[in-house]
Write a protein that holds these residues in place. Structure first.
Motif, short mmCIF file in Angstrom:
data_model
loop_
_atom_site.label_atom_id
_atom_site.label_comp_id
_atom_site.label_asym_id
_atom_site.label_seq_id
_atom_site.Cartn_x
_atom_site.Cartn_y
_atom_site.Cartn_z
N THR A 98 0.83 -1.21 0.00
CA THR A 98 0.00 0.00 0.00
C THR A 98 0.87 1.26 0.00
O THR A 98 0.60 2.21 -0.74
CB THR A 98 -0.94 0.00 1.22
N LYS A 102 1.05 4.09 -2.97
CA LYS A 102 0.77 5.50 -2.71
C LYS A 102 1.94 6.38 -3.13
O LYS A 102 1.74 7.46 -3.69
CB LYS A 102 0.45 5.71 -1.23
N HIS A 106 1.76 9.28 -5.95
CA HIS A 106 2.21 10.63 -5.63
C HIS A 106 3.29 11.09 -6.61
O HIS A 106 3.27 12.23 -7.07
CB HIS A 106 2.75 10.70 -4.20
#
Length: 130
Positions: A98, A102, A106
């Motif tokens: 996870t 992320k 980003h």
């Protein structure tokens, strides 16, 4: 007792299976929040000990032809069944995946020049030891 090892060291030329006799993933929000709380409250330079991980190496002669798993170990990897620690290991892997996802999202949004090697920070920043 052997020295503690970073979680990432487990995955060097190793593949893991959860044997059929093990229960399915059953951690609830409470256990996940406890793990997360432990990690975010670590002091700088501290390590988190997740407990013992018990593995059983499965050699080629122990694999039944009907299991169709010979390909797993003919690639130079060792195959292990997770005997104890499945819930913790699975939770840690979900967390690391996870975080990596992320960071990648980003990096794309920010038009950043973050590379895959820089994204592989989980071992460096998530001091999760077994």
């Amino acid at each position: 007792m052997a020295d503690l090892k970073p979680l990432s060291s487990l995955f060097n030329q190793a593949l893991f299976r959860v044997p059929d006799y093990q229960r399915g993933y059953a951690w609830t929000r409470e256990q996940l929040e406890d793990l997360w709380s432990d990690l975010v409250n670590l002091s700088a330079g501290a390590q988190h000990y997740t407990g013992v991980l018990t593995l059983k190496e499965i050699t080629a002669d122990k694999i039944k032809d009907s299991d169709n798993e010979h390909w797993l170990i003919t690639s130079g990897h060792k195959l292990y069944h997770i005997i104890d620690g499945q819930q913790r290991l699975t939770s840690c892997m979900i967390l690391i995946q996870t975080i990596v996802e992320k960071v990648r999202r980003h990096a794309k949004k920010a038009d950043s020049d973050i590379t895959d090697s820089e994204i592989a920070f989980a071992d460096q920043y998530l001091k999760v030891y077994v």
